[in-house]
Each structure stands twice: as structure tokens, then as C-alpha cells.
Design an enzyme around this catalytic site. Sequence first.
Site, PDB file in Angstrom:
ATOM      1  N   CYS A  47       0.860  -1.168   0.000  1.00 22.51           N
ATOM      2  CA  CYS A  47       0.000   0.000   0.000  1.00 22.51           C
ATOM      3  C   CYS A  47       0.909   1.236   0.000  1.00 22.51           C
ATOM      4  O   CYS A  47       2.069   1.163   0.393  1.00 22.51           O
ATOM      5  CB  CYS A  47      -0.848  -0.067   1.277  1.00 22.51           C
ATOM      6  SG  CYS A  47      -1.683   1.434   1.771  1.00 22.51           S
ATOM      7  N   SER A  49       0.961   3.559   1.993  1.00 24.24           N
ATOM      8  CA  SER A  49       1.437   3.874   3.346  1.00 24.24           C
ATOM      9  C   SER A  49       2.775   3.208   3.625  1.00 24.24           C
ATOM     10  O   SER A  49       3.590   3.734   4.384  1.00 24.24           O
ATOM     11  CB  SER A  49       0.406   3.436   4.393  1.00 24.24           C
ATOM     12  OG  SER A  49      -0.817   4.103   4.191  1.00 24.24           O
ATOM     13  N   HIS A  52       5.339   5.531   2.130  1.00 26.57           N
ATOM     14  CA  HIS A  52       5.516   6.860   2.739  1.00 26.57           C
ATOM     15  C   HIS A  52       6.821   6.970   3.508  1.00 26.57           C
ATOM     16  O   HIS A  52       7.549   7.953   3.400  1.00 26.57           O
ATOM     17  CB  HIS A  52       4.350   7.173   3.690  1.00 26.57           C
ATOM     18  CG  HIS A  52       3.084   7.543   2.993  1.00 26.57           C
ATOM     19  ND1 HIS A  52       3.031   7.906   1.671  1.00 26.57           N
ATOM     20  CD2 HIS A  52       1.803   7.620   3.447  1.00 26.57           C
ATOM     21  CE1 HIS A  52       1.776   8.189   1.337  1.00 26.57           C
ATOM     22  NE2 HIS A  52       1.018   8.009   2.389  1.00 26.57           N
ATOM     23  N   HIS A  69       1.555  -3.894   6.153  1.00 21.89           N
ATOM     24  CA  HIS A  69       0.451  -3.808   7.120  1.00 21.89           C
ATOM     25  C   HIS A  69      -0.869  -4.335   6.549  1.00 21.89           C
ATOM     26  O   HIS A  69      -1.923  -4.114   7.134  1.00 21.89           O
ATOM     27  CB  HIS A  69       0.273  -2.350   7.568  1.00 21.89           C
ATOM     28  CG  HIS A  69      -0.174  -1.418   6.479  1.00 21.89           C
ATOM     29  ND1 HIS A  69       0.693  -0.958   5.513  1.00 21.89           N
ATOM     30  CD2 HIS A  69      -1.374  -0.885   6.190  1.00 21.89           C
ATOM     31  CE1 HIS A  69       0.031  -0.173   4.675  1.00 21.89           C
ATOM     32  NE2 HIS A  69      -1.227  -0.126   5.051  1.00 21.89           N
ATOM     33  N   CYS A 180      -6.290  -3.419   5.046  1.00 22.08           N
ATOM     34  CA  CYS A 180      -6.221  -1.970   4.802  1.00 22.08           C
ATOM     35  C   CYS A 180      -7.138  -1.534   3.674  1.00 22.08           C
ATOM     36  O   CYS A 180      -8.168  -0.931   3.898  1.00 22.08           O
ATOM     37  CB  CYS A 180      -4.783  -1.527   4.527  1.00 22.08           C
ATOM     38  SG  CYS A 180      -4.641   0.265   4.302  1.00 22.08           S
TER      39      CYS A 180
END
Length: 380
Positions: A47, A49, A52, A69, A180
Site C-alpha cells: 500500500c 502507506s 511513505h 500492514h 487496509c
Amino acid sequence: MGTKGKIIKCKAAIAWEANKPLSIEEVEVAPPKDHEVRIQIIATALCHSDAHILHPQFEGGFFPVILGHEAAGVVESVGPGVTNFKPGDKVIPLYAPQCGKCKFCLSPRTNFCGKLKNFKNPIGDQKLMEDGTSRFTCKGKPIYHFMGTSTFSQYTVVSDVNLAKLEDDANLERVCLLGCAFSTGYGAVINNAKVTPGSTCAIFGLGGVGLSAVMGCKASGASRIIVIDINSEKFTKAKALGATDCLNPKDLDKPIQEVIVEMTNGGVDFAFECVGGAKIMRAALDSVTVGWGVCTIIGVNVGDNGLNVSAVELLMGRTLTGTSFGGWKGVTSVPKLAADYKNKKLDLDALVSHTLPFDKVNEAFDLMYQGKSIRTVLLF
């Protein structure tokens, strides 16, 4: 020759520093301590995230770290005090914990949990276990956890409040997306915005989260679902999932929000911003009607300066809100979503564009950066 109580050596992808590819390494995973569970990860997706923290502009980065995650696996062993899980259980790690005891968990108004402390930079939360130490070691160095999950490892250790238990026949290669993407986009529509039958919706961004929001709008009975993306190749899938109108800002001669306002006689009832960045947040807010329009922010962009909103915009009846993990209390809600997938009420298959062996994790990141994938599932 069981592994319970022993260190497990296994494969993991480690981020040693920012702006560099992940490195496949052998790591040592310590046994679970009090109220912890050690899991064998079977399938993990990636993802934005995860990306990031690798971004050179991300503030508060921490290295070395095992990212990941969005995954599903099987319980290998449990630590003292764990009563809800046993070896062999199929599970989904949760970056959004649910202790069930704090003021947030006891409130129906939020899915936050008091275990989280770092509300200004949630990605930096849960980088160590509750006792302040890591369960991962590589080359003699402790390795940080990521969001309490660290699923880019063949084995990981999570708190027992960061875990959802599944039925024995759950398809882990698909329900991993409940960790997620799907939960976030679908829940933003169902739980946070509470889209109503017959309403008009605009969804900005057609990645895994945006397409899940499309499914949520369709399930909610929206009469018009307008989707916006700069990659027109994503429109076929969006239409198959329920989108009624597809707009590519690159093909328009005026700002996207103006086009949407004209199309809908004053703006949509609900907008969902699934990309991140001030420009797109502004477009989403501008696209909702005065009086009752609700704009829900889901996407986050590294290095973004935020959104300037005037008082008058909100006085005119618009609502600007946000969501984390789609408003779901994960421990209790994710098992129900997994059952809905099994009973063909939800289409997780539509979100999986690529399936790769775990060793190709960097290739999966490249597909994501290039906009060629929706969700890539990595298999150990």
C-alpha cells in the site's frame, strides 16, 4: 521439534534507509511475550502507506524497519495471557488496534484505540512492542516494527489487540486486503460518510481504496457514482464495479470540480478523496453541494502542506471529515467482512491485479509507483 518458545530464522524485506529498495534478508524473530502472538504470514499486499516512510520528505522516519500492514496468516504460537487465539488460527494483523477497554473502544463514535499515542504521525506509532523492544533482529541489530504489524516478514509478532480471527476456510490470498485497502475505502462510505440511497457521489482516485469506495457507494444505493483518475485504463474496472461516470482531468479544459458541479446541478452529496495532496483535497471539497455536502478525506500525501479552508465554505453547510481504517473496529468487524467475502457479498478479487512471489517485493513497489497495479499480493 516445534518452534514454540524458540527464535525463528526466516526471510524478511528490510528497509535499511529511505529512498532505497528493500533488501531481502534472513531475520531472527523472537518468541511472543505477554499478550503477543507470533504469526506465519501467508499473503501480504502493499500500500502507499508502506512507501511513505521510504519517501525522502517523510518526517519522523525510522530505520531499519520491516514494513507491511495488509496481510493474512496463521498463528504459530501465543505468549502468556493470550486467550483469544491458538496455534493454527487464521488471522489478519491490524494496524488499528482494538483493546476493547479504553474510552475510544467503548465508544460507538470511533474506531480509535487508546493504545495509539502518536496522533500527529500515526505511521510512526507502534514501531516497538508494548515493552519498548523489538522482536526482530538482523545481523545483530534490532529492527523496528511498522504500525504494529510488519507483514513483510515470513513470521511477525503482534499484540493480541492488533489481530482479527478468521474462519478456518478463509482464503488468505484475498482476505489479506481487509487489512487496509478494502476496509478503508468501503468503510469510509458505509461507516463514516453514511452514503444514502439515491445520492450522488464523486470518488477521486481509483487505486485499491478508491475502487473499494466505488463498491461501497454501489452497495449503499447511490444513483450516480462519478469517478476521477488520471489513468483512463482504470475506468473499465470502475464501471464494472458500479461507476456511472468516468472523468480524466487531463481530458478536460476546466478544473474537475467545475465539471462535477455542472454535471450534478450544484455538486455531489458525497465526495471521497482517495489520493492525498492539497490540490485534490480542494477539488473534492469544491465538488460537494452547499447545504449538506460531505467530503471525506482518505488519502495522505507525504510532504503535503495541507488544505486551506475558509469559514464561509463550512458555514454554507459543507462538512469536511476524514477516516482511518474506514471506521471499522477491526477485531470485531474484520471477521464479518471476511465472512461477507466468502458468501460473495463483497468482491475482493476485483482489487488484485498482480500476484507475485515475496522475493519480488521491489517489483511490486515499482508497479505501484508506475500506476500499473491496483493491489499486488505477495506470497511466501
